[in-house]
Design an enzyme around this catalytic site. Structure first.
Site, PDB file in Angstrom:
ATOM      1  N   CYS A   1     -14.000   4.995   7.455  1.00 20.49           N
ATOM      2  CA  CYS A   1     -13.694   3.572   7.426  1.00 20.49           C
ATOM      3  C   CYS A   1     -13.991   3.005   6.039  1.00 20.49           C
ATOM      4  O   CYS A   1     -14.988   3.362   5.404  1.00 20.49           O
ATOM      5  CB  CYS A   1     -14.477   2.748   8.431  1.00 20.49           C
TER       6      CYS A   1
ATOM      7  N   ARG B   1     -10.614   6.907   3.229  1.00 20.33           N
ATOM      8  CA  ARG B   1     -11.799   6.864   4.085  1.00 20.33           C
ATOM      9  C   ARG B   1     -11.441   6.811   5.571  1.00 20.33           C
ATOM     10  O   ARG B   1     -12.315   6.941   6.435  1.00 20.33           O
ATOM     11  CB  ARG B   1     -12.652   5.645   3.741  1.00 20.33           C
TER      12      ARG B   1
ATOM     13  N   TRP C   1     -11.225   4.801  10.635  1.00 26.76           N
ATOM     14  CA  TRP C   1     -11.237   6.177  11.114  1.00 26.76           C
ATOM     15  C   TRP C   1     -11.973   6.096  12.439  1.00 26.76           C
ATOM     16  O   TRP C   1     -13.170   5.832  12.479  1.00 26.76           O
ATOM     17  CB  TRP C   1     -11.985   7.068  10.133  1.00 26.76           C
TER      18      TRP C   1
ATOM     19  N   ASN D   1     -18.233  -0.432   8.936  1.00 24.93           N
ATOM     20  CA  ASN D   1     -18.148   1.018   8.757  1.00 24.93           C
ATOM     21  C   ASN D   1     -19.480   1.606   9.217  1.00 24.93           C
ATOM     22  O   ASN D   1     -20.520   1.247   8.681  1.00 24.93           O
ATOM     23  CB  ASN D   1     -17.910   1.321   7.262  1.00 24.93           C
ATOM     24  N   GLY D   2     -19.442   2.454  10.235  1.00 26.65           N
ATOM     25  CA  GLY D   2     -20.688   3.036  10.744  1.00 26.65           C
ATOM     26  C   GLY D   2     -20.649   3.129  12.248  1.00 26.65           C
ATOM     27  O   GLY D   2     -19.581   3.089  12.851  1.00 26.65           O
TER      28      GLY D   2
ATOM     29  N   GLU E   1     -13.751  28.996   1.648  1.00 25.57           N
ATOM     30  CA  GLU E   1     -13.202  27.748   1.115  1.00 25.57           C
ATOM     31  C   GLU E   1     -11.666  27.783   1.115  1.00 25.57           C
ATOM     32  O   GLU E   1     -11.017  26.791   1.452  1.00 25.57           O
ATOM     33  CB  GLU E   1     -13.748  27.514  -0.308  1.00 25.57           C
TER      34      GLU E   1
ATOM     35  N   LYS F   1      -9.325  25.130   3.093  1.00 18.86           N
ATOM     36  CA  LYS F   1      -8.301  24.292   2.432  1.00 18.86           C
ATOM     37  C   LYS F   1      -6.965  24.426   3.155  1.00 18.86           C
ATOM     38  O   LYS F   1      -6.274  23.439   3.396  1.00 18.86           O
ATOM     39  CB  LYS F   1      -8.191  24.735   0.975  1.00 18.86           C
TER      40      LYS F   1
ATOM     41  N   GLU G   1      -7.085  22.580   6.507  1.00 20.93           N
ATOM     42  CA  GLU G   1      -7.074  21.126   6.383  1.00 20.93           C
ATOM     43  C   GLU G   1      -5.689  20.564   6.091  1.00 20.93           C
ATOM     44  O   GLU G   1      -5.299  19.553   6.655  1.00 20.93           O
ATOM     45  CB  GLU G   1      -7.998  20.703   5.227  1.00 20.93           C
TER      46      GLU G   1
ATOM     47  N   HIS H   1     -15.715  45.118  11.316  1.00 20.83           N
ATOM     48  CA  HIS H   1     -16.660  44.788  12.393  1.00 20.83           C
ATOM     49  C   HIS H   1     -16.044  43.832  13.408  1.00 20.83           C
ATOM     50  O   HIS H   1     -16.772  43.206  14.173  1.00 20.83           O
ATOM     51  CB  HIS H   1     -17.943  44.202  11.790  1.00 20.83           C
TER      52      HIS H   1
ATOM     53  N   LYS I   1     -12.422  11.107   4.330  1.00 21.05           N
ATOM     54  CA  LYS I   1     -13.064  11.669   3.134  1.00 21.05           C
ATOM     55  C   LYS I   1     -14.586  11.743   3.247  1.00 21.05           C
ATOM     56  O   LYS I   1     -15.182  12.749   2.928  1.00 21.05           O
ATOM     57  CB  LYS I   1     -12.656  10.823   1.927  1.00 21.05           C
TER      58      LYS I   1
HETATM   59  C1  F6R Z   1     -13.189  19.845   2.510  1.00 20.88           C
HETATM   60  C2  F6R Z   1     -13.997  18.645   2.357  1.00 20.88           C
HETATM   61  C3  F6R Z   1     -15.209  18.502   3.216  1.00 20.88           C
HETATM   62  C4  F6R Z   1     -16.384  17.992   2.363  1.00 20.88           C
HETATM   63  C5  F6R Z   1     -17.591  17.695   3.271  1.00 20.88           C
HETATM   64  C6  F6R Z   1     -18.789  17.258   2.479  1.00 20.88           C
HETATM   65  O1  F6R Z   1     -12.068  19.805   1.698  1.00 20.88           O
HETATM   66  O2  F6R Z   1     -13.703  17.786   1.569  1.00 20.88           O
HETATM   67  O3  F6R Z   1     -15.529  19.682   3.870  1.00 20.88           O
HETATM   68  O4  F6R Z   1     -16.696  18.958   1.411  1.00 20.88           O
HETATM   69  O5  F6R Z   1     -17.232  16.693   4.177  1.00 20.88           O
HETATM   70  O6  F6R Z   1     -18.547  16.069   1.786  1.00 20.88           O
HETATM   71  P1  F6R Z   1     -19.464  15.611   0.606  1.00 20.88           P
HETATM   72  O7  F6R Z   1     -19.330  16.601  -0.483  1.00 20.88           O
HETATM   73  O8  F6R Z   1     -18.930  14.264   0.220  1.00 20.88           O
HETATM   74  O9  F6R Z   1     -20.866  15.564   1.135  1.00 20.88           O
END
Ligand code: F6R
Length: 604
Positions: free
Chosen positions: A2, A27, A70, A96-97, A477, A481, A484, A500, A599
């Site tokens: 949010c 957000r 969100w 937001n929260g 990672e 990616k 996502e 395994h 985000k």
């Molecule tokens: C993946 C991604 C998330 C963040 C995670 C931590 O692409 O962006 O997995 O890495 O939510 O976020 P931060 O780094 O802001 O604590």
């Protein structure tokens, strides 16, 4: 999670709020709304573009509040979208929260005849504020916040006093912006850059009263508080797409510049060492550390995993690593001469923050690798290193992850040089970090080839990423990616784990991306690639220029530049980011705003 923005001043509020929401959209983007005293409220389900379509009133109001959501409580519907109002429909709130005791408060209010139109905790909060409101909005907010438990960054307006916004923060980020023709409140300074760079980060428990030409902050104790204003060093251009179709692509292409900024002024080539101002005051304690505990979530956690490998290898420092969402709940054994290092792009992630707070209560030294200056996590740590990656807008982390790996390499040199890493070895690493921007430029030159591979692989429904040693977390990672931004089912594994279990999955419909730079585990990766090929799995091999001929082993090979093992994962990750981006685009997704994600994860 949010985004909120508010403005009170002398200019027309609607365009300011809508433009701000567009920047905050990362957000949350399931619904949005705006309230302007005198014009009323408009809301829409979906992205900000939908809101723009319905906010057709050419409002001349010069103040207002707005929100992009969100969903946490209730479906993304218009009724659940913010702003929410009290019973008199004169008080409007964006939040937001999470209000944890909203159910209990709701029942109490219901018993007093209060009715509800949405499923949100936010409506409960504004209705509660309404019951305390007798003309003084700040006092009503203060009284209500004494009743609630949970996290909030909020802004409230009273329709009959359009020149005042009351804002409050606990747990969720909130920043005031001080402009020449009005004042602002926002979840994130990036939404304010077009208007002002003078900001004040509110502290937990603060309540602020903003008018067009003044602001006042009251601390948790109820007394006036002095908070220093800081100048944000981000530019407006950094939060715009700049001709790129997506922020994700722009941010991936920024890699060379980001690493230059992360390393700027920090490399000491002659000494084979680094200078990290934020860690200087505790250098002695770092040299004597017996153990470092690293925490983070998502990509930040994977960066931490790479950090574990490199700190153990080059700094001779035992490292333990945990997901912050686990660390905060598990039994921990704080030891003397140990420290905790939190990694976070946003500096807001609720679990990372809570873990740090736990560690602090146990008297551990707390350190941070954080991108957003002045964020909650940065402020919670005793010392740390900023990434200087600039604002990251695309939901999937790209450039921030690369800068996290760079900072971890710098920290490995700093601590390593105190604990036996030779000057020559330090010089090699510093040279490699210095050369990295150029190597990343070369790597970006592979994009056409990567795109072509993406167009051939984007129709698969599964994908496996494998790597070894420093590249095991990079396999995780890479899989994250792809998940996502393309919604392909992707798994990341250490190459040695294949036999395994996971190899049972592989067949001609399950491609494998093998991370095989020419390093000490290259022969082992070659063996893995053969195993994979034997199961008819289509294979993309990402290797380096120095690797011996791979013959007919592979279906698709991407040859990236070779560099020092400590920074090779940065080059490999850039290839994987481009691959995920082009697969996501080929599947027709909005890669900047993947479904169900936001985000900053400021709720638990
Ligand atoms: C993946 C991604 C998330 C963040 C995670 C931590 O692409 O962006 O997995 O890495 O939510 O976020 P931060 O780094 O802001 O604590």
């Amino acid at each position: 999670m949010c985004g909120i923005i508010g403005y009170v001043g002398s200019r027309s509020a609607q365009p300011i709020l809508l433009d701000g929401l567009r920047i905050l959209e990362y957000r949350g983007y399931d619904s949005a709304g705006i309230f302007i005293p005198g014009s009323g409220v408009c809301k829409a389900v979906g992205p900000i573009d939908e809101l723009v379509k319905v906010c057709t009133d050419t409002s001349t109001g010069t103040s207002g509040i707005a929100h992009t959501r969100w969903a946490t409580h209730g479906q993304p519907t218009e009724a659940n979208a913010h702003p929410h109002h009290d019973m008199s429909e004169t008080l409007w709130l964006v939040h937001n929260g999470i209000i944890e005791n909203h159910q209990e408060i709701k029942e109490g209010l219901r018993a007093r005849g209060v009715t509800f139109y949405s499923d949100t905790d936010t409506e409960v909060l504004v209705k509660l504020i309404g019951t305390f409101h007798q003309g003084n909005l700040r006092q009503a907010v203060q009284a209500a916040l004494q009743v609630v438990r949970g996290a909030y960054g909020l802004a409230v307006m009273y329709e009959r006093d359009p020149n005042t916004i009351v804002a409050a923060r606990l747990g969720s980020p909130l920043v005031l912006g001080l402009g020449n023709d009005g004042n602002f409140v926002s979840s994130d300074p990036s939404a304010l850059l077009a208007h002002t760079k003078d900001v004040i980060y509110l502290e937990d428990g603060d309540i602020a009263v903003l008018t067009n030409d003044s602001y006042e902050i009251i601390s948790q104790r109820g007394a006036p508080a002095k908070r220093v204003s800081t100048t944000v060093d981000w530019s407006v251009e950094q939060v715009q797409k700049d001709g790129y179709p997506h922020f994700m692509l722009k941010e991936t292409h920024e890699a060379p510049e980001v690493i230059t900024n992360t390393a700027r002024g920090r490399l000491l080539p002659e000494a084979g060492n680094v200078k990290l101002g934020g860690l200087e005051p505790i250098l002695d304690r770092l040299s004597n550390l017996r153990r470092l505990h690293v925490i983070g979530c998502g990509s930040a956690y994977y960066a931490g995993l790479v950090g574990k490998y490199i700190l153990e290898e080059y700094a001779d420092l035992p490292v333990e690593i945990d997901l912050a969402s686990e660390y905060r709940y598990k039994r921990t054994y704080p030891e003397k001469h140990s420290a905790i290092l939190a990694i976070s792009q946003s500096g807001e992630t609720a679990d990372t923050l809570a873990s740090l707070q736990k560690a602090k209560q146990q008297n551990l030294l707390t350190l941070g690798v954080v991108n957003v200056v002045g964020s909650a996590i940065a402020r919670e740590t005793h010392a740390g290193v900023y990434n200087h990656a600039g604002p990251e807008i695309a939901v999937a982390s790209t450039k921030a992850f690369l800068s996290q790996l760079t900072v971890l390499a710098l920290i490995a040199v700093l601590i390593g040089r105190q604990r036996g890493l030779s000057r020559t070895d330090g010089q090699d690493i510093i040279r490699a970090i210095g050369d990295l921007p150029n190597l990343l430029r070369t790597t970006l030159g592979l994009e056409d080839q990567i795109k072509e591979i993406a167009t051939r692989y984007h129709t698969y429904e599964h994908m496996m990423f494998i790597g070894r040693k420093f590249h095991t977390p990079i396999a995780y990672e890479g899989a994250l990616k792809v998940k996502e931004v393309s919604y392909i089912h992707a798994e990341g594994y250490a190459g040695g784990e294949l036999k395994h279990g996971p190899i049972a999955l592989l067949d001609a419909d399950f491609p494998v991306v093998a991370l095989a730079p020419y390093d000490d585990v290259f022969p082992k990766m070659l063996a893995n690639i053969e195993e994979v090929r034997a199961r008819q799995a289509p294979t993309i091999v990402i290797t380096t220029a120095d690797a011996p001929e791979m013959g007919t082993l592979t279906s698709d090979t991407l040859v990236m530049p070779q560099t020092h093992p400590i920074v090779q994962p940065i080059v490999t990750t850039l290839v994987l980011q481009l691959l995920a981006y082009h697969i996501g685009v080929a599947r027709g997704h909005n890669v900047d705003r993947p479904r169900n994600l936001a985000k900053s994860v400021t709720v638990e």
